[in-house]
Design a protein around this motif. Sequence first.
Motif: not given
Length: 242
Positions: A156-162, A150-153, A109-115
Amino acid sequence: MSVTGSAEEPAKSGIPAADIGAGMYAFSGILSALYDRERTGRGTELEVSLFDSLVEWMGFPLYYAGYGGTPPPRTGTSHAAIAPYGTFSAGDGTELVLAVQNDREWAAFCEHAVGRPDWVTDARFATGSARVTNRAALEAGIDAIFAELTGTELETRLEEGRIAHARRRDLPDVLAHPQLTARDRFAEVATPAGSIRATLPPITVPGRAPRMDPVPALGEHTDAVLREFGFDAEVLRRQGAV
């Protein structure tokens, strides 16, 4: 109600949980009794209590209160013992419900969702208990980052971080949910007021279509029911009983 609602105010369940719970336990109990009869030739009787059904469903918060020292607090869509968990908004107003349930997911989550990979070792957030203790600071930091997306962005981040997540939907959105449409989970059912689109039963059996009879009109089956129990419908009508 002690575990449902916000910290400020309790709330009742939005559905008749006791009725549904007791019905489901009756359903499974009847099936187990039929199976037992098939094997042993003996029938049995069942007793299902609405109260007992709700107590069973309260397993986690009940034992949390009994053996954890304190009852779990009301936290809305958040979780009393997990953070981050709950509803978060993207900058365009899209609301997403997400759950980070262990340290592996937290690192992702830290890496993909919030950077913010530095949050993994931040003493305020490094462990599950620390994240719960510092929930306000954690959620404020997350909100600030999500506000730029955005919601789509964000999805995408949450999906990348599974990371487990889903859009928070209103009831009309549920009726138009793409999963229901893709899986053909509706059937047209006739009613006295016209045809309606009804959801199919959740248990599917290959090769067996679910029974979706028309909704009867008021009194439509009165005569048939009376005949089944040996009554004369015409006599009862003359007597004013029907």
